[in-house]
Design a protein around this motif. Structure first.
Motif, PDB file in Angstrom:
ATOM      1  N   GLY A  63       0.879  -1.197   0.034  1.00 26.81           N
ATOM      2  CA  GLY A  63      -0.105  -0.077   0.029  1.00 26.81           C
ATOM      3  C   GLY A  63       0.980   1.446   0.208  1.00 26.81           C
ATOM      4  N   LEU A  64       1.921   0.980   0.643  1.00 30.82           N
ATOM      5  CA  LEU A  64       2.838   2.516   0.882  1.00 30.82           C
ATOM      6  C   LEU A  64       3.292   2.668  -0.521  1.00 30.82           C
ATOM      7  CD1 LEU A  64       4.094   4.562   2.621  1.00 30.82           C
ATOM      8  CD2 LEU A  64       5.436   2.863   3.559  1.00 30.82           C
ATOM      9  N   LEU A  65       3.874   1.563  -1.403  1.00 34.34           N
ATOM     10  CA  LEU A  65       4.149   1.974  -2.475  1.00 34.34           C
ATOM     11  C   LEU A  65       3.255   2.314  -3.471  1.00 34.34           C
ATOM     12  CD1 LEU A  65       6.227  -1.599  -2.860  1.00 34.34           C
ATOM     13  CD2 LEU A  65       7.026   0.824  -2.682  1.00 34.34           C
ATOM     14  N   GLY A  66       2.082   2.274  -3.278  1.00 37.53           N
ATOM     15  CA  GLY A  66       0.767   2.917  -4.025  1.00 37.53           C
ATOM     16  C   GLY A  66       0.772   4.181  -3.636  1.00 37.53           C
ATOM     17  N   LEU A  67       0.857   4.420  -2.680  1.00 36.51           N
ATOM     18  CA  LEU A  67       0.789   6.020  -2.147  1.00 36.51           C
ATOM     19  C   LEU A  67       1.845   6.850  -2.603  1.00 36.51           C
ATOM     20  CD1 LEU A  67      -0.024   5.484   1.769  1.00 36.51           C
ATOM     21  CD2 LEU A  67      -1.692   6.324   0.006  1.00 36.51           C
ATOM     22  N   ILE A  68       3.115   6.115  -2.529  1.00 32.74           N
ATOM     23  CA  ILE A  68       4.442   6.805  -2.964  1.00 32.74           C
ATOM     24  C   ILE A  68       4.106   7.053  -4.467  1.00 32.74           C
ATOM     25  CG2 ILE A  68       7.042   6.636  -3.302  1.00 32.74           C
ATOM     26  CD1 ILE A  68       7.123   5.234  -0.893  1.00 32.74           C
ATOM     27  N   ASP A  69       3.805   5.815  -5.290  1.00 34.44           N
ATOM     28  CA  ASP A  69       3.713   6.399  -6.784  1.00 34.44           C
ATOM     29  C   ASP A  69       2.655   7.488  -7.157  1.00 34.44           C
ATOM     30  OD1 ASP A  69       4.372   4.723  -9.488  1.00 34.44           O
ATOM     31  OD2 ASP A  69       2.444   5.572  -9.433  1.00 34.44           O
ATOM     32  N   ALA A  70       1.645   7.368  -6.392  1.00 34.31           N
ATOM     33  CA  ALA A  70       0.745   8.365  -6.674  1.00 34.31           C
ATOM     34  C   ALA A  70       1.044   9.577  -6.310  1.00 34.31           C
ATOM     35  CB  ALA A  70      -0.519   8.103  -5.959  1.00 34.31           C
ATOM     36  N   SER A  71       1.770  10.040  -5.319  1.00 31.98           N
ATOM     37  CA  SER A  71       2.200  11.349  -4.874  1.00 31.98           C
ATOM     38  C   SER A  71       3.387  11.873  -5.776  1.00 31.98           C
ATOM     39  CB  SER A  71       2.785  11.351  -3.370  1.00 31.98           C
ATOM     40  OG  SER A  71       3.966  10.608  -3.408  1.00 31.98           O
ATOM     41  N   GLU A  72       3.952  10.969  -6.540  1.00 31.32           N
ATOM     42  CA  GLU A  72       5.065  11.386  -7.473  1.00 31.32           C
ATOM     43  C   GLU A  72       4.806  12.059  -8.630  1.00 31.32           C
ATOM     44  OE1 GLU A  72       6.851   7.565  -7.481  1.00 31.32           O
ATOM     45  OE2 GLU A  72       8.208   8.262  -5.986  1.00 31.32           O
ATOM     46  N   CYS A  73       3.589  11.591  -9.346  1.00 24.92           N
ATOM     47  CA  CYS A  73       2.866  12.335 -10.359  1.00 24.92           C
ATOM     48  C   CYS A  73       2.793  13.740 -10.311  1.00 24.92           C
ATOM     49  CB  CYS A  73       1.619  11.405 -10.592  1.00 24.92           C
ATOM     50  SG  CYS A  73       1.993   9.751 -10.970  1.00 24.92           S
ATOM     51  N   LYS A  74       2.595  14.355  -9.306  1.00 23.95           N
ATOM     52  CA  LYS A  74       2.162  15.730  -9.476  1.00 23.95           C
ATOM     53  C   LYS A  74       3.455  16.754  -9.934  1.00 23.95           C
ATOM     54  CE  LYS A  74      -0.073  19.293  -6.543  1.00 23.95           C
ATOM     55  NZ  LYS A  74      -0.461  19.624  -4.943  1.00 23.95           N
ATOM     56  N   PRO A  75       4.788  16.253  -9.260  1.00 27.74           N
ATOM     57  CA  PRO A  75       5.815  17.183  -9.775  1.00 27.74           C
ATOM     58  C   PRO A  75       6.409  16.786 -10.937  1.00 27.74           C
ATOM     59  CG  PRO A  75       6.470  15.554  -7.941  1.00 27.74           C
ATOM     60  CD  PRO A  75       5.088  15.520  -8.122  1.00 27.74           C
ATOM     61  N   THR A  76       6.099  15.593 -11.238  1.00 31.14           N
ATOM     62  CA  THR A  76       6.765  14.773 -12.588  1.00 31.14           C
ATOM     63  C   THR A  76       5.678  15.210 -13.574  1.00 31.14           C
ATOM     64  OG1 THR A  76       7.227  12.836 -11.054  1.00 31.14           O
ATOM     65  CG2 THR A  76       7.660  12.719 -13.453  1.00 31.14           C
ATOM     66  N   PHE A  77       4.460  15.085 -13.870  1.00 31.95           N
ATOM     67  CA  PHE A  77       3.746  15.261 -14.869  1.00 31.95           C
ATOM     68  C   PHE A  77       2.639  16.405 -14.626  1.00 31.95           C
ATOM     69  CE2 PHE A  77       4.514  10.600 -14.544  1.00 31.95           C
ATOM     70  CZ  PHE A  77       5.464  10.649 -15.735  1.00 31.95           C
ATOM     71  N   GLY A  78       2.962  17.251 -13.726  1.00 33.89           N
ATOM     72  CA  GLY A  78       1.956  18.333 -13.370  1.00 33.89           C
ATOM     73  C   GLY A  78       0.701  17.721 -13.126  1.00 33.89           C
ATOM     74  N   ALA A  79       0.435  16.547 -12.764  1.00 36.99           N
ATOM     75  CA  ALA A  79      -0.812  16.171 -12.438  1.00 36.99           C
ATOM     76  C   ALA A  79      -1.446  16.597 -11.243  1.00 36.99           C
ATOM     77  CB  ALA A  79      -0.642  14.319 -12.065  1.00 36.99           C
ATOM     78  N   ASP A  80      -2.825  16.335 -11.225  1.00 38.15           N
ATOM     79  CA  ASP A  80      -3.709  16.595 -10.002  1.00 38.15           C
ATOM     80  C   ASP A  80      -3.638  15.726  -9.148  1.00 38.15           C
ATOM     81  OD1 ASP A  80      -5.946  18.801  -9.214  1.00 38.15           O
ATOM     82  OD2 ASP A  80      -6.884  16.884  -9.304  1.00 38.15           O
ATOM     83  N   TYR A  81      -3.997  15.884  -8.065  1.00 36.83           N
ATOM     84  CA  TYR A  81      -4.039  14.796  -6.747  1.00 36.83           C
ATOM     85  C   TYR A  81      -4.966  13.707  -7.151  1.00 36.83           C
ATOM     86  CZ  TYR A  81      -7.962  16.076  -4.034  1.00 36.83           C
ATOM     87  OH  TYR A  81      -9.349  16.187  -3.762  1.00 36.83           O
ATOM     88  N   LYS A  82      -6.070  14.165  -8.038  1.00 44.02           N
ATOM     89  CA  LYS A  82      -7.199  13.476  -8.241  1.00 44.02           C
ATOM     90  C   LYS A  82      -6.849  12.204  -9.457  1.00 44.02           C
ATOM     91  CE  LYS A  82     -11.364  15.036  -6.173  1.00 44.02           C
ATOM     92  NZ  LYS A  82     -12.531  15.837  -6.594  1.00 44.02           N
ATOM     93  N   ASP A  83      -5.786  12.548 -10.157  1.00 47.30           N
ATOM     94  CA  ASP A  83      -5.473  11.654 -11.273  1.00 47.30           C
ATOM     95  C   ASP A  83      -5.236  10.181 -10.970  1.00 47.30           C
ATOM     96  OD1 ASP A  83      -6.046  14.146 -12.820  1.00 47.30           O
ATOM     97  OD2 ASP A  83      -4.033  14.436 -13.209  1.00 47.30           O
ATOM     98  N   ILE A  84      -4.039  10.275 -10.049  1.00 46.58           N
ATOM     99  CA  ILE A  84      -3.867   9.240  -9.599  1.00 46.58           C
ATOM    100  C   ILE A  84      -3.637   9.214  -7.908  1.00 46.58           C
ATOM    101  CG2 ILE A  84      -1.904   7.412  -9.354  1.00 46.58           C
ATOM    102  CD1 ILE A  84      -0.996   7.838 -12.148  1.00 46.58           C
ATOM    103  N   GLN A  85      -4.617   7.987  -7.422  1.00 49.96           N
ATOM    104  CA  GLN A  85      -4.609   8.176  -5.827  1.00 49.96           C
ATOM    105  C   GLN A  85      -4.358   6.874  -5.227  1.00 49.96           C
ATOM    106  OE1 GLN A  85      -7.893  10.784  -3.884  1.00 49.96           O
ATOM    107  NE2 GLN A  85      -8.842  10.333  -5.927  1.00 49.96           N
ATOM    108  N   GLY A  86      -3.647   6.907  -4.096  1.00 48.20           N
ATOM    109  CA  GLY A  86      -3.326   5.582  -3.489  1.00 48.20           C
ATOM    110  C   GLY A  86      -4.208   5.656  -2.167  1.00 48.20           C
ATOM    111  N   PHE A  87      -4.558   4.188  -1.510  1.00 47.04           N
ATOM    112  CA  PHE A  87      -5.484   4.120  -0.474  1.00 47.04           C
ATOM    113  C   PHE A  87      -4.983   2.712   0.265  1.00 47.04           C
ATOM    114  CE2 PHE A  87      -8.211   6.705  -3.006  1.00 47.04           C
ATOM    115  CZ  PHE A  87      -8.621   7.435  -2.088  1.00 47.04           C
ATOM    116  N   VAL A  88      -4.663   2.945   1.394  1.00 48.99           N
ATOM    117  CA  VAL A  88      -4.234   1.568   2.158  1.00 48.99           C
ATOM    118  C   VAL A  88      -5.031   1.332   3.307  1.00 48.99           C
ATOM    119  CG1 VAL A  88      -2.609   2.875   3.106  1.00 48.99           C
ATOM    120  CG2 VAL A  88      -2.216   0.697   3.208  1.00 48.99           C
ATOM    121  N   GLY A  89      -5.342   0.100   3.409  1.00 51.58           N
ATOM    122  CA  GLY A  89      -6.150  -0.366   4.544  1.00 51.58           C
ATOM    123  C   GLY A  89      -6.612   0.768   5.654  1.00 51.58           C
ATOM    124  N   GLY A  90      -5.918   0.622   6.836  1.00 53.86           N
ATOM    125  CA  GLY A  90      -6.286   1.622   7.980  1.00 53.86           C
ATOM    126  C   GLY A  90      -5.647   3.033   7.944  1.00 53.86           C
TER     127      GLY A  90
END
Ligand code: S6P
Length: 612
Positions: free
Chosen positions: A337-364
């Motif tokens: 899950g943490l890897l999903g969160l990390i990948d999602a957060s990186e898209c903003k500076p890299t591609f000028g993405a909006d936070y809603k473009d790629i989002q990560g969610f982990v259990g608790g």
């Protein structure tokens, strides 16, 4: 003059020679070079994108005799890893008053957290005290959301290290900066050098030492380069350690979240696993053991990329979602899950993405991740990161146009996975899964989850794993590679990459500012001063730079740039066409695919200069 520059550019673009040759992009450190393997990645279909990424990743493990640079499997790298592992073991043996600190910015800081949590968790399981701590520039908020500005602050780097190690008598400090460039980390290394009685500094990064960043850091007497030079001297007496193999340029120029992030994970896991085995199972730390462990990660690449078609299909699905303004959602369990969160957060500076473009969610959410600052109120508007946040904020609006990716393994609570999968399936048929299992182990509900998903990448790992290589580590690296491929590929398909450059990067720190100015020079052929002018006009949204703007410092520029969208494309269109900012903006609005807008301008410019 313009024609000469253009010929030079065309020559540079069509160059196919090896990035290791001395005349290949000679002014750039390897971490900022453009990879000849991916020059046409922006026009490639998904399956070819995956193959190019595979070829780039494989460069990490290339063994070249007589190569100009040290590589991951080089003699010197294995020896340094051994020495650092021995220092870690000493701290494990005698933890009192001792601490290991891992620190970095952006992806490097997130991996510092990832590795620290994994190692401490394992120690606690053995009733050993946790000896590791992490620092990320910008604090815990930066773990799951893009915070690029704190990277420029060496003082806060040094102060955070001082604070975390207060009262300790022996500190092994591991600073991570893929490009040997982050002032935050330079400040920490300098602090260690000033207190050698307590701190032993280790630097992990992926450029040769002489390519460390040498730009002055405002308010400091040192540069990253000068700190590295001092460390090299101390390294001769094993009072400091440099682990800096070269990995080859990133698939998307400068995107160190990719190979840089993977290699950081590999190197530090090798160090910590060796120290752990030495302390708890009396397995000596040997050169061959380290080398064998490093090589076993190469097999993870082979197993992962053996599913090229499946990865490409997921990339296409995610690309379609982004193209129509919808999102990609990672729903995950446990460490993946943490890897999903990390990948999602990186898209903003890299591609000028909006936070809603790629989002990560982990259990608790944060509760499960155990970060220092506990529950985070992420960025106000941005939703939380727990599954409950997904159910509340995302699920109700989910449609077939969104892509959902489940990330889980057979050691997770597969009942829970099935339960959530059923709910998602009611809203969208566009659901996929990445599932890791060991040979012979299957979860009962897996068949049902497979049926609910349109595609499952099922990775089956051999039971007989080398003792040094935890299964978990394999699953993690494999998941990281898949996610990096899917999110990078999806943005390429959305038109956010030009050739192999991030054309719509955010300009939110000094490294990104310099990268943006360089990109403008490269694509427009105009001199540096003109490109910087255009960049500033785009940042401040003006057609004429005022005295006030000209006298502002870089921090003010990068701070202002946070609020403006498409800064680099805007500056480029202005440079190529002579349009005003407003005209350039309306041009970009008419052609929302950034790559197409840029290409159209470059074509017009070629036609224009051809008719002269
Ligand atoms: C890179 C990522 C950035 C970097 C950060 C630190 O793909 O977007 O957040 O991780 O800039 O870079 P470095 O070179 O110090 O590890």
């Amino acid at each position: 003059m313009a024609t000469v520059a253009k010929t030079e550019r065309i020559k540079a673009f069509s160059a196919t020679h090896d990035w290791e040759s001395a005349d290949y992009e000679p002014t750039l450190p390897v971490s900022e070079m453009s990879n000849p393997l991916t020059r046409n990645i922006d026009r490639a279909p998904a399956s070819s994108i995956v193959k190019m990424l595979q070829a780039c990743d494989a460069q990490m493990f290339q063994e070249k005799s007589g190569a100009a640079y040290e590589r991951l499997l080089s003699d010197q790298v294995a020896k340094s890893l051994m020495e650092v592992a021995k220092r870690v073991q000493l701290i494990l043996k005698n933890p009192q008053d001792s601490l290991i600190v891992l620190s970095g910015c952006g992806t490097s800081g997130r991996l510092a957290f990832f590795i620290t949590s994994g190692f401490n968790r394992e120690l606690r399981r053995l009733n050993h005290s946790a000896v590791c701590s992490y620092i990320i520039a910008g604090g815990d908020r930066a773990l799951f959301s893009s915070q690029e500005a704190p990277e420029d602050d060496p003082i806060s780097g040094a102060l955070s290290l001082k604070k975390v190690s207060e009262g300790k008598k022996r500190v092994l400090f591991i600073g991570i900066s893929c490009g040997l460039s982050a002032p935050f980390v330079a400040g920490q290394l300098d602090f260690c050098l000033q207190h050698p009685d307590v701190y032993t500094p280790v630097l992990v990064g992926f450029n040769p030492a002489h390519q460390a960043r040498n730009e002055p850091i405002p308010g400091c007497t040192f540069t990253f380069h000068s700190v590295v030079t001092k460390m090299r001297e101390l390294a001769k007496m094993q009072k400091a350690f440099l682990i800096n193999p070269v990995l080859g340029p990133e698939a998307i120029s400068g995107s160190s979240r990719m190979k840089g992030g993977s290699a950081t994970k590999i190197l530090l896991e090798v160090v910590f696993s060796a120290a752990h085995a030495a302390n708890f199972s009396r397995t000596p730390i040997t050169y061959n053991g380290i080398l064998q462990h490093l090589r076993s990660y190469g097999k993870v690449l082979d197993i992962t990329y053996s599913q090229t078609e499946g990865i490409a299909a997921m990339m296409e699905a995610a690309g379609r979602s982004l193209q129509c303004g919808r999102g990609l959602c990672y729903l995950s369990w446990g460490c993946l899950g943490l890897l999903g969160l990390i990948d999602a957060s990186e898209c903003k500076p890299t591609f000028g993405a909006d936070y809603k473009d790629i989002q990560g969610f982990v259990g608790g959410g944060c509760k499960e991740l155990g970060n220092k600052e506990g529950d985070l109120n992420l960025m106000g508007a941005e939703s939380g990161i727990a599954h409950i946040d997904f159910l509340r904020n995302v699920l109700p609006c989910l449609t077939d146009k969104d892509t959902v990716l489940l990330l889980y393994s057979h050691s997770d609570d597969v009942d829970e996975v099935a339960k959530l999968a059923r709910r998602v399936r009611e809203k969208t048929s566009n659901m996929h899964a990445v599932y890791h299992q060991t040979d012979g182990d299957t979860a009962a509900q897996q068949g049902e989850i497979n049926k609910l998903c349109s595609l499952t990448l099922n990775f089956i790992w051999p039971q007989a794993t080398p003792a040094s290589m935890g299964l978990q580590h394999m699953w993690e690296l494999s998941t990281k590679l898949v996610l990096n491929a899917v999110s990078t590929g999806a943005h390429i398909l959305k038109g956010k990459v030009y050739q192999n450059y991030m054309i719509d990067l955010q300009v939110t720190n000094s490294k990104l500012y310099c990268r943006a100015a360089r990109l403008l020079q490269r694509l427009s052929g105009h001199p540096k001063s003109l490109c910087e002018e255009a960049l500033l006009k785009a940042i401040y949204q003006v057609d004429k730079l005022t005295e006030d703007i000209m006298t502002c410092n870089l921090t003010t520029h990068t701070h202002t740039a946070r609020k403006v969208k498409k800064v680099v494309p805007l500056a480029l269109v202005c440079l190529l066409t002579g349009y005003s900012i407003k005209e350039a903006q309306s041009h970009l609005e008419q052609k929302p695919i950034v790559r197409e807008a840029v290409e159209a301008c470059l074509r017009e410019q070629t036609l224009f200069s051809g008719s002269l």
